[in-house]
Design a protein around this motif. Sequence first.
Motif, PDB file in Angstrom:
ATOM      1  N   LEU A 114       0.841  -1.193   0.000  1.00  0.00           N
ATOM      2  CA  LEU A 114       0.000   0.000   0.000  1.00  0.00           C
ATOM      3  C   LEU A 114       0.876   1.243   0.000  1.00  0.00           C
ATOM      4  O   LEU A 114       1.750   1.378   0.841  1.00  0.00           O
ATOM      5  N   THR A 115       0.653   2.159  -0.938  1.00  0.00           N
ATOM      6  CA  THR A 115       1.448   3.390  -0.951  1.00  0.00           C
ATOM      7  C   THR A 115       0.531   4.573  -0.659  1.00  0.00           C
ATOM      8  O   THR A 115      -0.686   4.478  -0.804  1.00  0.00           O
ATOM      9  N   SER A 116       1.150   5.697  -0.274  1.00  0.00           N
ATOM     10  CA  SER A 116       0.331   6.871   0.053  1.00  0.00           C
ATOM     11  C   SER A 116      -0.405   7.318  -1.202  1.00  0.00           C
ATOM     12  O   SER A 116      -1.492   7.880  -1.152  1.00  0.00           O
ATOM     13  N   TRP A 117       0.213   7.022  -2.333  1.00  0.00           N
ATOM     14  CA  TRP A 117      -0.402   7.412  -3.604  1.00  0.00           C
ATOM     15  C   TRP A 117      -1.701   6.639  -3.826  1.00  0.00           C
ATOM     16  O   TRP A 117      -2.714   7.194  -4.238  1.00  0.00           O
ATOM     17  N   ASP A 118      -1.663   5.334  -3.524  1.00  0.00           N
ATOM     18  CA  ASP A 118      -2.878   4.529  -3.652  1.00  0.00           C
ATOM     19  C   ASP A 118      -3.977   5.107  -2.764  1.00  0.00           C
ATOM     20  O   ASP A 118      -5.150   5.147  -3.134  1.00  0.00           O
ATOM     21  N   GLU A 119      -3.568   5.582  -1.568  1.00  0.00           N
ATOM     22  CA  GLU A 119      -4.558   6.123  -0.637  1.00  0.00           C
ATOM     23  C   GLU A 119      -5.195   7.384  -1.198  1.00  0.00           C
ATOM     24  O   GLU A 119      -6.396   7.609  -1.066  1.00  0.00           O
ATOM     25  N   ASP A 120      -4.354   8.204  -1.875  1.00  0.00           N
ATOM     26  CA  ASP A 120      -4.891   9.426  -2.510  1.00  0.00           C
ATOM     27  C   ASP A 120      -5.961   9.085  -3.535  1.00  0.00           C
ATOM     28  O   ASP A 120      -7.032   9.682  -3.567  1.00  0.00           O
ATOM     29  N   VAL A 121      -5.626   8.131  -4.397  1.00  0.00           N
ATOM     30  CA  VAL A 121      -6.562   7.775  -5.463  1.00  0.00           C
ATOM     31  C   VAL A 121      -7.823   7.185  -4.859  1.00  0.00           C
ATOM     32  O   VAL A 121      -8.940   7.498  -5.273  1.00  0.00           O
ATOM     33  N   ALA A 122      -7.648   6.332  -3.839  1.00  0.00           N
ATOM     34  CA  ALA A 122      -8.808   5.703  -3.208  1.00  0.00           C
ATOM     35  C   ALA A 122      -9.746   6.783  -2.669  1.00  0.00           C
ATOM     36  O   ALA A 122     -10.971   6.647  -2.715  1.00  0.00           O
ATOM     37  N   MET A 123      -9.151   7.895  -2.189  1.00  0.00           N
ATOM     38  CA  MET A 123      -9.975   8.965  -1.647  1.00  0.00           C
ATOM     39  C   MET A 123     -10.854   9.566  -2.752  1.00  0.00           C
ATOM     40  O   MET A 123     -12.043   9.794  -2.566  1.00  0.00           O
ATOM     41  N   ILE A 124     -10.253   9.784  -3.929  1.00  0.00           N
ATOM     42  CA  ILE A 124     -11.045  10.304  -5.057  1.00  0.00           C
ATOM     43  C   ILE A 124     -12.146   9.298  -5.410  1.00  0.00           C
ATOM     44  O   ILE A 124     -13.300   9.663  -5.619  1.00  0.00           O
ATOM     45  N   LEU A 125     -11.774   8.020  -5.454  1.00  0.00           N
ATOM     46  CA  LEU A 125     -12.720   7.004  -5.920  1.00  0.00           C
ATOM     47  C   LEU A 125     -13.858   6.783  -4.927  1.00  0.00           C
ATOM     48  O   LEU A 125     -14.979   6.495  -5.320  1.00  0.00           O
ATOM     49  N   ARG A 126     -13.568   6.955  -3.642  1.00  0.00           N
ATOM     50  CA  ARG A 126     -14.647   6.753  -2.657  1.00  0.00           C
ATOM     51  C   ARG A 126     -15.720   7.820  -2.820  1.00  0.00           C
ATOM     52  O   ARG A 126     -16.870   7.609  -2.478  1.00  0.00           O
ATOM     53  N   ARG A 127     -15.325   8.976  -3.349  1.00  0.00           N
ATOM     54  CA  ARG A 127     -16.311  10.054  -3.491  1.00  0.00           C
ATOM     55  C   ARG A 127     -17.197   9.892  -4.724  1.00  0.00           C
ATOM     56  O   ARG A 127     -18.190  10.567  -4.852  1.00  0.00           O
ATOM     57  N   THR A 128     -16.779   9.048  -5.677  1.00  0.00           N
ATOM     58  CA  THR A 128     -17.594   8.984  -6.894  1.00  0.00           C
ATOM     59  C   THR A 128     -18.781   8.056  -6.662  1.00  0.00           C
ATOM     60  O   THR A 128     -18.767   7.210  -5.773  1.00  0.00           O
ATOM     61  N   LYS A 129     -19.792   8.218  -7.491  1.00  0.00           N
ATOM     62  CA  LYS A 129     -20.971   7.363  -7.349  1.00  0.00           C
ATOM     63  C   LYS A 129     -20.827   6.127  -8.227  1.00  0.00           C
ATOM     64  O   LYS A 129     -21.719   5.311  -8.329  1.00  0.00           O
ATOM     65  N   LEU A 130     -19.683   6.014  -8.893  1.00  0.00           N
ATOM     66  CA  LEU A 130     -19.491   4.902  -9.828  1.00  0.00           C
ATOM     67  C   LEU A 130     -19.143   3.618  -9.096  1.00  0.00           C
ATOM     68  O   LEU A 130     -18.535   3.658  -8.035  1.00  0.00           O
TER      69      LEU A 130
END
Length: 437
Positions: free
Chosen positions: A96-112
């Motif tokens: 797990l990298t901090s970068w993955d966490e950043d992206v996951a944050m964006i993805l958790r906000r989407t309704k997709l």
Amino acid sequence: MGNLVAIVGRPNVGKSTLFNRLTKTRQAIVSDEAGTTRDRQYGKCEWNGREFSVVDTGGWVVNSDDIFEEQIRKQVLIATEEADLILFLVDVNSGLTSWDEDVAMILRRTKLPVILVVNKVDNYDQYSDAAEFYKLGLGDYFCISSATGSGTGDLLDDILSRLKSDTGDTLEEGIPRFAVVGRPNAGKSSLINAFIGEERNIVTEIAGTTRDSIYTRYDKFGFDFYLVDTAGIRRKNKVTEDLEFYSVMRSIRSIENSDVCILMIDATRGIEAQDMNIFQLIQRNNKSLVVVVNKWDLVENKDQVVIKTFENAIRERMAPFTDFPIIFASALTKQRIFKVLETAKQVYLNRTARVGTSKLNEVMLPIIEAYPPPSVKGKYIKIKYCTQVPDTQIPTFIFYANLPQYVREPYRRFLENKIRENWKMTGCPINVFIRQK
């Protein structure tokens, strides 16, 4: 209409390998050089009789450290705006990298729907290592190895269960669909406005089932067609700096949903790499093509030589498919706008061209006799008979030969060109198959 799946993730987690695995190709280029052709990042995946499109976002990154992460973040945003489902790829070896966490944050906000995919899981021990990815807050994940293909079947089943099955549009059958495509600022919206004019009342708009295609019914002056318009619908997010990726993601849908693509090229800028990307999308989807050189009113020297040179330059870049109409127009002054519609209509009708078998053989066999396929390893190839397959999406011809496996691509193109010379199929793709007689 078709669903769009985007693969996102850090560099080197295996996005291209997964893309190749899903699209059953081996063509995503693995090269560090910026500007390698990027048309390879789009393909179609078929599974259990259903089909969806796949986009590998990795191919659109400008490789320099300072803007690197920023770039990928933008692409993740664009992908969440345009796709129907996101595959978020992580690598079990690097953890797990901090970068993955950043992206996951964006993805958790989407309704997709987002599917977390842990890649490079090649042995049993790595299954337990994958558990740390629960921290991303994206729920259960799939362990796969995109290199060997293990785990990809279950992943595909899950993707299909989350994609909407194709609900038909409420469009009348048999009415052509025209899409206006091109890179940003080539004048797509101006052209659509010039078509529709101020009297928007004769126009009925039907929102397609895809996330953003709107079909505008146009029937006046003896024309009747749908304009597939994907331009003015989505709020322009702050991601538009990455215009190239944005416009390709945008074009995919309009191209897939249309019969004829009107490709706009800006006369003041000539033909650029991005025009080529869109052209390749049109070709890979077997769509008919009309090229419109827009902003012709801004070009000072309009003499025949200039026009010829410009035409040749376009055809040269788009070779080997060169049999398409090119119209010099101006959406602003409405010059030759009408011609664009007439040509698009004609090109659409060319798709339905039928050549009688006896006529086809009468014309083609003497040509083949005069220029037979080159012999391979001392074996002579004889083509005895040819026919057109009825009721295909695009004109499809079969030539029956004794040794079809030895007929090479250049000869197939030669046959295609001869068919084009004798029958009017301008702007429309043709299939030529060589089969065992």
